[in-house]
Design a protein around this motif. Structure first.
Motif, PDB file in Angstrom:
ATOM      1  N   ASP A   1       0.826  -1.213   0.000  1.00 51.94           N
ATOM      2  CA  ASP A   1       0.000   0.000   0.000  1.00 51.94           C
ATOM      3  C   ASP A   1       0.857   1.258   0.000  1.00 51.94           C
ATOM      4  OD1 ASP A   1      -2.349  -1.565   0.038  1.00 51.94           O
ATOM      5  OD2 ASP A   1      -2.321  -1.657   2.228  1.00 51.94           O
ATOM      6  N   GLY A   2       1.993   1.211  -0.697  1.00 57.87           N
ATOM      7  CA  GLY A   2       2.858   2.364  -0.843  1.00 57.87           C
ATOM      8  C   GLY A   2       3.760   2.660   0.331  1.00 57.87           C
ATOM      9  N   LYS A   3       3.738   1.796   1.337  1.00 57.96           N
ATOM     10  CA  LYS A   3       4.525   2.040   2.545  1.00 57.96           C
ATOM     11  C   LYS A   3       5.413   0.841   2.877  1.00 57.96           C
ATOM     12  CE  LYS A   3       1.078   5.045   4.552  1.00 57.96           C
ATOM     13  NZ  LYS A   3       0.240   5.346   5.692  1.00 57.96           N
ATOM     14  N   VAL A   4       6.490   1.119   3.606  1.00 62.22           N
ATOM     15  CA  VAL A   4       7.391   0.052   4.051  1.00 62.22           C
ATOM     16  C   VAL A   4       6.654  -0.789   5.084  1.00 62.22           C
ATOM     17  CG1 VAL A   4       9.564  -0.490   5.202  1.00 62.22           C
ATOM     18  CG2 VAL A   4       9.433   1.484   3.661  1.00 62.22           C
ATOM     19  N   SER A   5       6.449  -2.059   4.775  1.00 67.01           N
ATOM     20  CA  SER A   5       5.760  -2.926   5.726  1.00 67.01           C
ATOM     21  C   SER A   5       6.710  -3.901   6.417  1.00 67.01           C
ATOM     22  CB  SER A   5       4.627  -3.705   5.050  1.00 67.01           C
ATOM     23  OG  SER A   5       5.135  -4.626   4.109  1.00 67.01           O
TER      24      SER A   5
ATOM     25  N   GLU B   1      17.759  -3.246  14.957  1.00 67.90           N
ATOM     26  CA  GLU B   1      16.483  -3.102  15.678  1.00 67.90           C
ATOM     27  C   GLU B   1      15.969  -1.666  15.618  1.00 67.90           C
ATOM     28  OE1 GLU B   1      14.931  -3.476  20.231  1.00 67.90           O
ATOM     29  OE2 GLU B   1      16.423  -4.923  19.563  1.00 67.90           O
ATOM     30  N   ALA B   2      16.827  -0.721  15.951  1.00 67.73           N
ATOM     31  CA  ALA B   2      16.424   0.691  15.979  1.00 67.73           C
ATOM     32  C   ALA B   2      16.160   1.235  14.575  1.00 67.73           C
ATOM     33  CB  ALA B   2      17.494   1.514  16.675  1.00 67.73           C
ATOM     34  N   ILE B   3      17.026   0.901  13.637  1.00 73.11           N
ATOM     35  CA  ILE B   3      16.906   1.455  12.289  1.00 73.11           C
ATOM     36  C   ILE B   3      15.689   0.907  11.568  1.00 73.11           C
ATOM     37  CG2 ILE B   3      18.015   1.465  10.013  1.00 73.11           C
ATOM     38  CD1 ILE B   3      20.704   1.735  11.611  1.00 73.11           C
ATOM     39  N   ILE B   4      15.471  -0.384  11.633  1.00 70.72           N
ATOM     40  CA  ILE B   4      14.316  -0.978  10.946  1.00 70.72           C
ATOM     41  C   ILE B   4      13.017  -0.422  11.520  1.00 70.72           C
ATOM     42  CG2 ILE B   4      13.050  -3.136  10.582  1.00 70.72           C
ATOM     43  CD1 ILE B   4      15.839  -4.471  10.218  1.00 70.72           C
ATOM     44  N   LYS B   5      12.951  -0.257  12.821  1.00 66.77           N
ATOM     45  CA  LYS B   5      11.755   0.316  13.445  1.00 66.77           C
ATOM     46  C   LYS B   5      11.495   1.724  12.902  1.00 66.77           C
ATOM     47  CE  LYS B   5       9.773   1.641  17.851  1.00 66.77           C
ATOM     48  NZ  LYS B   5      10.053   2.081  19.196  1.00 66.77           N
TER      49      LYS B   5
ATOM     50  N   ASN C   1       8.507   5.588   6.979  1.00 68.44           N
ATOM     51  CA  ASN C   1       8.355   5.222   5.577  1.00 68.44           C
ATOM     52  C   ASN C   1       9.475   5.842   4.732  1.00 68.44           C
ATOM     53  OD1 ASN C   1       6.854   3.727   3.623  1.00 68.44           O
ATOM     54  ND2 ASN C   1       6.129   5.658   2.784  1.00 68.44           N
ATOM     55  N   SER C   2      10.666   5.848   5.296  1.00 68.96           N
ATOM     56  CA  SER C   2      11.805   6.479   4.642  1.00 68.96           C
ATOM     57  C   SER C   2      13.100   6.032   5.321  1.00 68.96           C
ATOM     58  CB  SER C   2      11.675   7.997   4.758  1.00 68.96           C
ATOM     59  OG  SER C   2      12.825   8.636   4.281  1.00 68.96           O
ATOM     60  N   ALA C   3      14.185   6.121   4.572  1.00 68.97           N
ATOM     61  CA  ALA C   3      15.501   5.876   5.165  1.00 68.97           C
ATOM     62  C   ALA C   3      16.299   7.171   5.205  1.00 68.97           C
ATOM     63  CB  ALA C   3      16.252   4.816   4.367  1.00 68.97           C
ATOM     64  N   ASP C   4      15.633   8.273   4.889  1.00 64.70           N
ATOM     65  CA  ASP C   4      16.281   9.579   4.949  1.00 64.70           C
ATOM     66  C   ASP C   4      16.325  10.058   6.386  1.00 64.70           C
ATOM     67  OD1 ASP C   4      16.565   9.606   2.200  1.00 64.70           O
ATOM     68  OD2 ASP C   4      14.644  10.598   1.897  1.00 64.70           O
TER      69      ASP C   4
END
Length: 114
Positions: free
Chosen positions: A51-55, A74-78, A84-87
């Motif tokens: 649905d357009g988002k990181v699931s 753990e922290a980064i994936i959360k 909904n971004s890695a920026d």
């Protein structure tokens, strides 16, 4: 007539600015892989977009120290899922290179989902 054109142009410009300022990217649904260099070895991830988002973000390969990498992942994936971004992600203290490798691998996957 000129006033109408100015009003329409202003409305279009405002809409473009509003859409352009959105920090939450919409991605194409699917599963995408990305890879980047970690501290000791490459880090490979799989990112699922629904649905357009990181699931989901799954680490497929990692050669870094388990304790340090676990702390970072753990922290980064959360945060990636929440934002909904890695920026604008920050590295985890004590696991800087693992953090950077994971962030870069996720960014590589998300680049493919645009």
């Amino acid at each position: 007539m000129k006033k109408s054109i100015k009003v329409i142009a202003s409305a279009l410009l405002a809409a473009a600015v509003f859409v352009g300022c959105s920090s939450k990217a919409a991605f194409k649904d699917g599963t995408y892989e990305g890879e980047a260099q970690g501290f000791k070895a490459p880090i490979k991830v799989s990112v699922v977009i629904k649905d357009g988002k990181v699931s989901d973000v799954t680490v497929l390969e990692n050669g870094d120290t388990a304790e340090l990498f676990g702390k970072a992942s753990e922290a980064i994936i959360k945060e990636v899922k929440e934002e909904n971004s890695a920026d604008a992600l920050t590295t985890v203290s004590g696991a800087t290179y693992s953090s950077k490798g994971l962030i870069d691998a996720i960014k590589a996957a998300l680049e493919k989902a645009k």
